[in-house]
Design a protein around this motif. Sequence first.
Motif, PDB file in Angstrom:
ATOM      1  N   GLY A 216       0.822  -1.198   0.000  1.00 52.06           N
ATOM      2  CA  GLY A 216       0.000   0.000   0.000  1.00 52.06           C
ATOM      3  C   GLY A 216       0.859   1.253   0.000  1.00 52.06           C
ATOM      4  O   GLY A 216       1.954   1.264   0.567  1.00 52.06           O
ATOM      5  N   VAL A 217       0.368   2.285  -0.640  1.00 46.57           N
ATOM      6  CA  VAL A 217       1.021   3.593  -0.618  1.00 46.57           C
ATOM      7  C   VAL A 217      -0.037   4.648  -0.322  1.00 46.57           C
ATOM      8  O   VAL A 217      -1.076   4.704  -0.979  1.00 46.57           O
ATOM      9  CB  VAL A 217       1.729   3.918  -1.942  1.00 46.57           C
ATOM     10  N   LYS A 218       0.232   5.442   0.696  1.00 47.77           N
ATOM     11  CA  LYS A 218      -0.625   6.562   1.048  1.00 47.77           C
ATOM     12  C   LYS A 218       0.176   7.850   0.855  1.00 47.77           C
ATOM     13  O   LYS A 218       1.349   7.906   1.211  1.00 47.77           O
ATOM     14  CB  LYS A 218      -1.117   6.460   2.487  1.00 47.77           C
ATOM     15  N   ALA A 219      -0.465   8.846   0.281  1.00 51.87           N
ATOM     16  CA  ALA A 219       0.190  10.134   0.053  1.00 51.87           C
ATOM     17  C   ALA A 219      -0.635  11.234   0.694  1.00 51.87           C
ATOM     18  O   ALA A 219      -1.868  11.256   0.581  1.00 51.87           O
ATOM     19  CB  ALA A 219       0.356  10.401  -1.440  1.00 51.87           C
ATOM     20  N   TYR A 220       0.063  12.134   1.390  1.00 54.44           N
ATOM     21  CA  TYR A 220      -0.569  13.271   2.042  1.00 54.44           C
ATOM     22  C   TYR A 220       0.009  14.565   1.473  1.00 54.44           C
ATOM     23  O   TYR A 220       1.207  14.636   1.186  1.00 54.44           O
ATOM     24  CB  TYR A 220      -0.309  13.243   3.555  1.00 54.44           C
ATOM     25  N   ALA A 221      -0.857  15.556   1.338  1.00 50.94           N
ATOM     26  CA  ALA A 221      -0.376  16.874   0.931  1.00 50.94           C
ATOM     27  C   ALA A 221       0.574  17.400   1.996  1.00 50.94           C
ATOM     28  O   ALA A 221       0.243  17.437   3.178  1.00 50.94           O
ATOM     29  CB  ALA A 221      -1.555  17.829   0.740  1.00 50.94           C
TER      30      ALA A 221
ATOM     31  N   LEU B 191      -2.640  20.992  -6.605  1.00 46.72           N
ATOM     32  CA  LEU B 191      -1.301  20.594  -7.042  1.00 46.72           C
ATOM     33  C   LEU B 191      -0.906  19.236  -6.473  1.00 46.72           C
ATOM     34  O   LEU B 191      -0.297  18.412  -7.160  1.00 46.72           O
ATOM     35  CB  LEU B 191      -0.286  21.664  -6.630  1.00 46.72           C
ATOM     36  N   ALA B 192      -1.262  18.996  -5.204  1.00 42.00           N
ATOM     37  CA  ALA B 192      -0.927  17.713  -4.585  1.00 42.00           C
ATOM     38  C   ALA B 192      -1.688  16.575  -5.250  1.00 42.00           C
ATOM     39  O   ALA B 192      -1.136  15.485  -5.472  1.00 42.00           O
ATOM     40  CB  ALA B 192      -1.220  17.755  -3.093  1.00 42.00           C
ATOM     41  N   ALA B 193      -2.961  16.801  -5.576  1.00 46.51           N
ATOM     42  CA  ALA B 193      -3.744  15.762  -6.252  1.00 46.51           C
ATOM     43  C   ALA B 193      -3.160  15.449  -7.619  1.00 46.51           C
ATOM     44  O   ALA B 193      -3.091  14.275  -8.028  1.00 46.51           O
ATOM     45  CB  ALA B 193      -5.199  16.212  -6.379  1.00 46.51           C
ATOM     46  N   ARG B 194      -2.725  16.478  -8.321  1.00 50.39           N
ATOM     47  CA  ARG B 194      -2.102  16.250  -9.633  1.00 50.39           C
ATOM     48  C   ARG B 194      -0.794  15.472  -9.481  1.00 50.39           C
ATOM     49  O   ARG B 194      -0.520  14.544 -10.250  1.00 50.39           O
ATOM     50  CB  ARG B 194      -1.835  17.591 -10.318  1.00 50.39           C
ATOM     51  N   ASP B 195      -0.020  15.801  -8.463  1.00 47.20           N
ATOM     52  CA  ASP B 195       1.232  15.087  -8.225  1.00 47.20           C
ATOM     53  C   ASP B 195       0.956  13.635  -7.805  1.00 47.20           C
ATOM     54  O   ASP B 195       1.696  12.720  -8.172  1.00 47.20           O
ATOM     55  CB  ASP B 195       2.037  15.796  -7.136  1.00 47.20           C
ATOM     56  N   ALA B 196      -0.123  13.434  -7.048  1.00 48.37           N
ATOM     57  CA  ALA B 196      -0.484  12.076  -6.637  1.00 48.37           C
ATOM     58  C   ALA B 196      -0.842  11.220  -7.841  1.00 48.37           C
ATOM     59  O   ALA B 196      -0.515  10.028  -7.893  1.00 48.37           O
ATOM     60  CB  ALA B 196      -1.650  12.120  -5.654  1.00 48.37           C
ATOM     61  N   ASP B 197      -1.507  11.810  -8.825  1.00 49.04           N
ATOM     62  CA  ASP B 197      -1.814  11.068 -10.055  1.00 49.04           C
ATOM     63  C   ASP B 197      -0.528  10.620 -10.743  1.00 49.04           C
ATOM     64  O   ASP B 197      -0.434   9.494 -11.253  1.00 49.04           O
ATOM     65  CB  ASP B 197      -2.633  11.937 -11.008  1.00 49.04           C
TER      66      ASP B 197
ATOM     67  N   GLY C 213       9.838  15.570  -4.668  1.00 44.95           N
ATOM     68  CA  GLY C 213       9.103  16.827  -4.729  1.00 44.95           C
ATOM     69  C   GLY C 213       8.595  17.249  -3.369  1.00 44.95           C
ATOM     70  O   GLY C 213       8.433  16.423  -2.458  1.00 44.95           O
ATOM     71  N   PRO C 214       8.284  18.539  -3.202  1.00 48.10           N
ATOM     72  CA  PRO C 214       7.865  19.059  -1.893  1.00 48.10           C
ATOM     73  C   PRO C 214       6.365  18.953  -1.639  1.00 48.10           C
ATOM     74  O   PRO C 214       5.912  19.283  -0.553  1.00 48.10           O
ATOM     75  CB  PRO C 214       8.274  20.531  -1.992  1.00 48.10           C
ATOM     76  N   LEU C 215       5.596  18.511  -2.626  1.00 47.45           N
ATOM     77  CA  LEU C 215       4.147  18.582  -2.495  1.00 47.45           C
ATOM     78  C   LEU C 215       3.546  17.433  -1.688  1.00 47.45           C
ATOM     79  O   LEU C 215       2.473  17.591  -1.108  1.00 47.45           O
ATOM     80  CB  LEU C 215       3.500  18.597  -3.885  1.00 47.45           C
ATOM     81  N   LEU C 216       4.214  16.294  -1.661  1.00 51.86           N
ATOM     82  CA  LEU C 216       3.633  15.101  -1.055  1.00 51.86           C
ATOM     83  C   LEU C 216       4.566  14.465  -0.040  1.00 51.86           C
ATOM     84  O   LEU C 216       5.787  14.546  -0.166  1.00 51.86           O
ATOM     85  CB  LEU C 216       3.329  14.046  -2.133  1.00 51.86           C
ATOM     86  N   HIS C 217       3.953  13.816   0.947  1.00 49.50           N
ATOM     87  CA  HIS C 217       4.660  12.873   1.803  1.00 49.50           C
ATOM     88  C   HIS C 217       4.095  11.489   1.491  1.00 49.50           C
ATOM     89  O   HIS C 217       2.880  11.279   1.584  1.00 49.50           O
ATOM     90  CB  HIS C 217       4.456  13.204   3.282  1.00 49.50           C
TER      91      HIS C 217
END
Length: 283
Positions: free
Chosen positions: A127-132, A196-202, A259-263
Amino acid sequence: MTEDMAVWLYAVTPEPAPAGLTELTGVLGAPVRVVRASGLAAVVSSVSRAEVGEEPLRRNLEDLDWLAATATGHDAVVGAVTSSATAVPVRIATVYHGDDRVRDVLTEHRTAFAATVDLLAGRTEWGVKAYAASNHSDESADVPGDAPAGTSGGAPGDVPGDAPGSGAPGGGQRSGTAYLLRRRAQLRARETADHLAARDADRVHTELGSLAVAVRRHPPQHSRLTGTRANMVLNAAYLVDDARAEHFATAVTELDARGPLLHLYLTGPWPPYSFSRIAEVTT
């Protein structure tokens, strides 16, 4: 098996079933056993209908203590099975009236089970979870810039926006207006960060998906479940060849650092619930 008992299903595996299953204890303290048909083995327990009949089960699933204990027992059995054989895990609370019904399911859907076993063989769910990275709950009022420009926050009683010592009337009103303007700017910044975070998550999901044989993108979890005020923008499962597991983990680390947008947070390995294709055969 008596009429007051039902059959709780944990997983299905090709014959021969892994050794040692009957030494396990499952949900509600019930022993684990195996029901066989059509070259498949269903790992099950006999449980009281007083606990898992239609109405009692609905009630018990709303009891968080019961649910937690039962989920722990279920996952322990599934984990034991999937660690020693390729198996199709079944989600919690899949219950049948008796062994004959379980045999019918194995026979009627043996082709689907066989295809799923082929998909899962030699592979594991991660599993991978990403947070803004800079997103917090809208309840947070502290933002950079709350202190008036050119000050270090001001002394107690200073009014933001007023010249020191001016004594200008209406300072409280101007202070409130300044706060609302900052608050509006803060919310707009968060909306932009979310986008921006949602776009980076995609993009992250696409890159990680290229390293997996199958992917499932689940709905993001609410902060009440995650325990953090950060906004979850990716909640995905990846079925990865075991030989590529280390490469996949390295890719997550590199994407997190890029990148700085996601953890990003890697979880697992998990039993492959997301890829079991079991819903079609457990109605």
